[in-house]
Scaffold this motif. Structure first.
Motif, PDB file in Angstrom:
ATOM      1  N   LEU A 146       1.896  -5.201  -9.174  1.00  0.00           N
ATOM      2  CA  LEU A 146       1.552  -6.619  -9.169  1.00  0.00           C
ATOM      3  C   LEU A 146       1.066  -7.065  -7.792  1.00  0.00           C
ATOM      4  O   LEU A 146       0.095  -7.824  -7.675  1.00  0.00           O
ATOM      5  CB  LEU A 146       2.765  -7.452  -9.594  1.00  0.00           C
ATOM      6  N   GLN A 147       1.733  -6.581  -6.751  1.00  0.00           N
ATOM      7  CA  GLN A 147       1.324  -6.942  -5.388  1.00  0.00           C
ATOM      8  C   GLN A 147      -0.058  -6.379  -5.055  1.00  0.00           C
ATOM      9  O   GLN A 147      -0.903  -7.065  -4.472  1.00  0.00           O
ATOM     10  CB  GLN A 147       2.362  -6.441  -4.388  1.00  0.00           C
ATOM     11  N   ALA A 148      -0.292  -5.115  -5.431  1.00  0.00           N
ATOM     12  CA  ALA A 148      -1.562  -4.464  -5.099  1.00  0.00           C
ATOM     13  C   ALA A 148      -2.726  -5.068  -5.885  1.00  0.00           C
ATOM     14  O   ALA A 148      -3.784  -5.362  -5.325  1.00  0.00           O
ATOM     15  CB  ALA A 148      -1.464  -2.967  -5.375  1.00  0.00           C
ATOM     16  N   VAL A 149      -2.517  -5.264  -7.179  1.00  0.00           N
ATOM     17  CA  VAL A 149      -3.573  -5.875  -7.996  1.00  0.00           C
ATOM     18  C   VAL A 149      -3.814  -7.314  -7.542  1.00  0.00           C
ATOM     19  O   VAL A 149      -4.956  -7.769  -7.445  1.00  0.00           O
ATOM     20  CB  VAL A 149      -3.199  -5.820  -9.488  1.00  0.00           C
ATOM     21  N   GLY A 150      -2.736  -8.027  -7.224  1.00  0.00           N
ATOM     22  CA  GLY A 150      -2.879  -9.387  -6.719  1.00  0.00           C
ATOM     23  C   GLY A 150      -3.655  -9.442  -5.422  1.00  0.00           C
ATOM     24  O   GLY A 150      -4.478 -10.338  -5.207  1.00  0.00           O
ATOM     25  N   ALA A 151      -3.421  -8.460  -4.542  1.00  0.00           N
ATOM     26  CA  ALA A 151      -4.143  -8.428  -3.264  1.00  0.00           C
ATOM     27  C   ALA A 151      -5.636  -8.210  -3.485  1.00  0.00           C
ATOM     28  O   ALA A 151      -6.477  -8.808  -2.804  1.00  0.00           O
ATOM     29  CB  ALA A 151      -3.575  -7.322  -2.376  1.00  0.00           C
ATOM     30  N   ILE A 152      -5.988  -7.362  -4.436  1.00  0.00           N
ATOM     31  CA  ILE A 152      -7.396  -7.128  -4.743  1.00  0.00           C
ATOM     32  C   ILE A 152      -8.056  -8.407  -5.253  1.00  0.00           C
ATOM     33  O   ILE A 152      -9.198  -8.720  -4.902  1.00  0.00           O
ATOM     34  CB  ILE A 152      -7.533  -6.009  -5.796  1.00  0.00           C
ATOM     35  N   LEU A 153      -7.324  -9.162  -6.050  1.00  0.00           N
ATOM     36  CA  LEU A 153      -7.891 -10.340  -6.703  1.00  0.00           C
ATOM     37  C   LEU A 153      -7.677 -11.627  -5.917  1.00  0.00           C
ATOM     38  O   LEU A 153      -8.194 -12.685  -6.295  1.00  0.00           O
ATOM     39  CB  LEU A 153      -7.286 -10.491  -8.101  1.00  0.00           C
ATOM     40  N   GLY A 154      -6.882 -11.551  -4.844  1.00  0.00           N
ATOM     41  CA  GLY A 154      -6.659 -12.727  -4.017  1.00  0.00           C
ATOM     42  C   GLY A 154      -5.713 -13.744  -4.613  1.00  0.00           C
ATOM     43  O   GLY A 154      -5.933 -14.956  -4.489  1.00  0.00           O
ATOM     44  N   LEU A 155      -4.650 -13.273  -5.259  1.00  0.00           N
ATOM     45  CA  LEU A 155      -3.648 -14.195  -5.789  1.00  0.00           C
ATOM     46  C   LEU A 155      -2.278 -13.529  -5.780  1.00  0.00           C
ATOM     47  O   LEU A 155      -2.170 -12.298  -5.719  1.00  0.00           O
ATOM     48  CB  LEU A 155      -4.000 -14.638  -7.210  1.00  0.00           C
ATOM     49  N   ASP A 156      -1.250 -14.367  -5.826  1.00  0.00           N
ATOM     50  CA  ASP A 156       0.127 -13.869  -5.849  1.00  0.00           C
ATOM     51  C   ASP A 156       0.491 -13.595  -7.301  1.00  0.00           C
ATOM     52  O   ASP A 156       1.061 -14.433  -7.990  1.00  0.00           O
ATOM     53  CB  ASP A 156       1.068 -14.915  -5.238  1.00  0.00           C
ATOM     54  N   LEU A 157       0.146 -12.394  -7.764  1.00  0.00           N
ATOM     55  CA  LEU A 157       0.335 -12.070  -9.171  1.00  0.00           C
ATOM     56  C   LEU A 157       1.805 -11.942  -9.539  1.00  0.00           C
ATOM     57  O   LEU A 157       2.214 -12.304 -10.642  1.00  0.00           O
ATOM     58  CB  LEU A 157      -0.409 -10.771  -9.497  1.00  0.00           C
TER      59      LEU A 157
END
Length: 213
Positions: free
Chosen positions: A193-204
């Motif tokens: 969740l952290q890594a995908v969120g970082a790619i997309l620019g949001l706190d997933l």
């Protein structure tokens, strides 16, 4: 009565075909592709070796069907969480990513099957096509969820984001399936969740419904 007999016959056909696929999967999981001989598959499924040709033109066709079933099953398990997901795109994506990084998707047996079929992909163009279809199906689902996010991005960026996020999930899935005891409960999900969120620019991670954290 004729219609009933035809329906019953069709159900028997489907059941036997499924039994052959399940037998091939079990044998590959137990000892790799070399163990999944035509004779062994037939014995496992409780049919004669000659009957396999009735359902599959070749053993390779049966193995492609087995591989597709394994891959589709994992994608369906990830997708199932969306049936009860909140109507918020961020939460839907978060749940999909988390489901892809926990049981039953993260599983040593599934990883073993994937690895077992990997060698066949190098030699069988149709197996590569089956792998590509499974990969693109999952990635397209992921890209669709990313596209629903409240972001203004062009098509090329959306595709690149989906490829990058898919790569993160695949890598974590592989490590978690191969070394399940190396990670704490929920650790892979949080990292994903952290890594995908970082790619997309949001706190997933913050988008996960409280009951699913």
């Amino acid at each position: 009565m004729t219609g009933d007999r035809r329906k019953f016959s069709r159900q028997n056909e489907d059941a036997r075909r499924s039994a052959l696929i399940d037998a091939a999967i079990d044998l590959v999981a137990d000892g790799g592709p070399a163990k999944a001989t035509v004779r062994a598959i037939a014995e496992q499924a409780g049919v004669t070796p000659g009957l396999i040709r009735h359902y599959f033109s070749t053993k390779e066709a049966l193995m492609r069907a087995a591989y597709a079933q394994v891959m589709d099953g994992m994608t369906e398990a990830s997708l199932a969480v969306l049936a009860t997901a909140p109507d918020r795109p961020e939460a839907r994506l978060a749940l999909f990513v988390a489901a892809s990084l926990r049981a039953p998707v993260v599983d040593g047996r599934a990883m073993g099957l994937w690895a077992g079929f990997l060698h066949q992909m190098r030699q069988d163009e149709e197996m590569r096509a089956a792998h590509e279809a499974g990969y693109l199906h999952y990635r397209d689902l992921l890209q669709g969820l990313i596209a629903e996010l409240p972001r203004a991005v062009v098509g090329a960026r959306l595709r690149a984001d989906a490829i990058a996020c898919n790569a993160v999930i695949d890598g974590l899935w592989l490590e978690g399936s191969a070394l399940p005891h190396a990670f704490a409960v929920g650790e892979l999900e949080q990292i994903g969740l952290q890594a995908v969120g970082a790619i997309l620019g949001l706190d997933l991670a913050a988008q996960m419904p409280e009951k699913d954290k």
